[in-house]
Design an enzyme around this catalytic site. Sequence first.
Site, PDB file in Angstrom:
ATOM      1  N   ASP A 119      11.088  25.092   9.829  1.00 36.21           N
ATOM      2  CA  ASP A 119      11.659  26.469   9.742  1.00 36.21           C
ATOM      3  C   ASP A 119      10.929  27.410  10.766  1.00 36.21           C
ATOM      4  O   ASP A 119      11.295  28.740  10.735  1.00 36.21           O
ATOM      5  CB  ASP A 119      11.960  27.141   8.414  1.00 36.21           C
ATOM      6  CG  ASP A 119      10.588  27.141   7.803  1.00 36.21           C
ATOM      7  OD1 ASP A 119       9.530  27.022   8.383  1.00 36.21           O
ATOM      8  OD2 ASP A 119      10.526  27.207   6.674  1.00 36.21           O
ATOM      9  N   GLU A 133      12.764  17.780   7.057  1.00 36.33           N
ATOM     10  CA  GLU A 133      12.506  18.746   5.965  1.00 36.33           C
ATOM     11  C   GLU A 133      13.643  19.834   6.109  1.00 36.33           C
ATOM     12  O   GLU A 133      13.593  21.003   6.108  1.00 36.33           O
ATOM     13  CB  GLU A 133      11.029  19.479   6.240  1.00 36.33           C
ATOM     14  CG  GLU A 133      10.801  20.281   4.871  1.00 36.33           C
ATOM     15  CD  GLU A 133       9.707  21.187   5.024  1.00 36.33           C
ATOM     16  OE1 GLU A 133       9.777  22.452   5.560  1.00 36.33           O
ATOM     17  OE2 GLU A 133       8.589  20.861   4.508  1.00 36.33           O
ATOM     18  N   GLU A 157      12.085  32.319   8.584  1.00 34.66           N
ATOM     19  CA  GLU A 157      12.391  31.112   8.469  1.00 34.66           C
ATOM     20  C   GLU A 157      13.396  30.640   7.802  1.00 34.66           C
ATOM     21  O   GLU A 157      14.066  29.750   8.001  1.00 34.66           O
ATOM     22  CB  GLU A 157      10.911  30.616   7.485  1.00 34.66           C
ATOM     23  CG  GLU A 157       9.655  30.425   8.296  1.00 34.66           C
ATOM     24  CD  GLU A 157       8.841  31.802   8.490  1.00 34.66           C
ATOM     25  OE1 GLU A 157       9.586  32.903   7.843  1.00 34.66           O
ATOM     26  OE2 GLU A 157       7.896  32.006   8.739  1.00 34.66           O
ATOM     27  N   HIS A 183      -0.456  34.503   4.922  1.00 34.94           N
ATOM     28  CA  HIS A 183      -0.321  34.617   6.400  1.00 34.94           C
ATOM     29  C   HIS A 183       1.308  35.317   6.835  1.00 34.94           C
ATOM     30  O   HIS A 183       1.720  35.529   7.818  1.00 34.94           O
ATOM     31  CB  HIS A 183      -0.464  33.639   7.047  1.00 34.94           C
ATOM     32  CG  HIS A 183       0.643  32.620   6.921  1.00 34.94           C
ATOM     33  ND1 HIS A 183       1.861  32.442   7.650  1.00 34.94           N
ATOM     34  CD2 HIS A 183       0.651  31.533   5.816  1.00 34.94           C
ATOM     35  CE1 HIS A 183       2.355  31.394   7.147  1.00 34.94           C
ATOM     36  NE2 HIS A 183       1.889  31.000   6.259  1.00 34.94           N
ATOM     37  N   ARG A 238       4.935  36.822   7.876  1.00 41.01           N
ATOM     38  CA  ARG A 238       5.227  38.003   8.268  1.00 41.01           C
ATOM     39  C   ARG A 238       5.697  38.939   7.535  1.00 41.01           C
ATOM     40  O   ARG A 238       5.521  39.999   7.592  1.00 41.01           O
ATOM     41  CB  ARG A 238       6.520  37.713   9.243  1.00 41.01           C
ATOM     42  CG  ARG A 238       5.654  37.052  10.568  1.00 41.01           C
ATOM     43  CD  ARG A 238       6.727  36.815  11.808  1.00 41.01           C
ATOM     44  NE  ARG A 238       6.042  36.028  12.765  1.00 41.01           N
ATOM     45  CZ  ARG A 238       5.909  36.983  13.998  1.00 41.01           C
ATOM     46  NH1 ARG A 238       6.535  37.970  14.213  1.00 41.01           N
ATOM     47  NH2 ARG A 238       5.137  36.169  15.085  1.00 41.01           N
ATOM     48  N   HIS A 265      -6.396  33.002   8.204  1.00 45.40           N
ATOM     49  CA  HIS A 265      -5.326  32.762   9.240  1.00 45.40           C
ATOM     50  C   HIS A 265      -5.839  33.335  10.340  1.00 45.40           C
ATOM     51  O   HIS A 265      -6.200  34.561  10.504  1.00 45.40           O
ATOM     52  CB  HIS A 265      -3.948  33.027   8.980  1.00 45.40           C
ATOM     53  CG  HIS A 265      -2.878  32.707   9.732  1.00 45.40           C
ATOM     54  ND1 HIS A 265      -2.447  33.141  11.038  1.00 45.40           N
ATOM     55  CD2 HIS A 265      -1.943  31.621   9.468  1.00 45.40           C
ATOM     56  CE1 HIS A 265      -1.375  32.467  11.466  1.00 45.40           C
ATOM     57  NE2 HIS A 265      -1.337  31.611  10.611  1.00 45.40           N
TER      58      HIS A 265
END
Length: 373
Positions: free
Chosen positions: A96, A118, A132, A209, A211, A242
């Site tokens: 994604d 996936e 995503e 991490h 967004r 990250h």
Amino acid sequence: MIKVMTIFGTRPEAIKMAPLVKALEADAQIESIVCVTAQHREMLDQVLELFQITPKHDLNIMAKGQTLSDITSRVLKGIESVLKSETPDLILVHGDTTTTFAGALAAFYAQIPVGHVEAGLRSHNIYSPFPEEMNRSLTSRIAVMHFAATEGNVVNLKNEGVDETLIVKTGNTVIDALKMVIKEDYRFEDDVLNQMDYERYKTILLTAHRRENLGEPMENIFGAIRAIVDRNEGIQVIFPIHLNPAVRAIANKHLKDVERIHMIEPLDYEPFANLQAKVDIILTDSGGIQEEAPALGKPVVVLRTETERPEAVEAGTVIIAGVDKNAIIELTEKLLLDESAYLKMAEAVNPYGDGKACLRIVDAIKAQFSYKL
Ligand code: UD1
Ligand code: UDP
């Protein structure tokens, strides 16, 4: 020969595609080509090196502070010329990310069929995880082969009208990857990790991490971690941070130079996977870790408001804390200080497959393209 081009660009895609690339390479009837976008650079290269994968094409697109449009346009344009020269029979994308969606779109423009590894995860909220949820939904519209990890993922696809005959239930390739790297009595190359006192302290492994968590949610998450450590002398935290500078800025504000909080650089996949097996609990907003940790019998506290991975929640090894500071503190302290609450969650269950997902994907590709063999 069937010519299959695998496209990926970030750390989690690389980890989950690596065993598949290996399986494709090992099959005499398949010509396997790898194209990386390098939406991530260092974190992608760590995985390529570990699994000894040499991409034939590397678009090298990463830039500091890249926006979603930057990534989309660079991937789209970069892949266009690669597809023109390679003309593969099938493109494989994973999951994604923006590389996934833009890679699938580039293949569609070239009228090359797309297989989606996936496939079928859904939160049903287009803004979380962002972007995503939209990336994977749009990729499903383009794909003509859907490799779904679980029955729930199959059902999600069918509910959206995807033809049942185009869906293959495979398990998640992350379990294939995990089986390749987990070792009994693993010794870390970095002695700091060997020498940490895992007996005296309850150890939290932290990653963050996403967004949609940047800003206030991430301030709450790191504020909660700081409070947990301040309130409990017997708790320590390992935080491989990250490389996103936006994450680092918030983390440094709350967690830098704090006793019993060990902020370290992102770990290679092999040490990270083995560290998951060693710690007491994992706090994370990552998707992949929600799939790995249950297989290792480690409770996961999810630092997000919802998950598209309900299987592990149903199995009782993953719990959603959200991004409220007090809720994170309460849930984490309960797990670490109340043994019965801990033991209830620390059961090894694995709803994500048997480690043979990649073989099923290769078999399905060969069946689909049997006319070429
Ligand atoms: C991306 C994916 C996300 C996935 C995550 C895994 C998108 C929109 N987001 O998010 O789905 O969960 O990867 O980690 O596709 N950086 C480096 N070196 C690296 C990697 C990142 O310096 O090896 C820095 C760069 O400054 C870069 C920033 O991190 O601009 C953000 O990277 P980006 O891929 O845009 O977003 P992620 O948050 O990593
Ligand atoms: N991971 C790693 N090193 C680290 C942190 C995570 O190898 O320092 C692995 C982890 O085991 C999992 C994957 O990276 O397989 C998760 O990637 P990430 O959290 O970046 O993305 P997401 O899963 O949320 O898409």
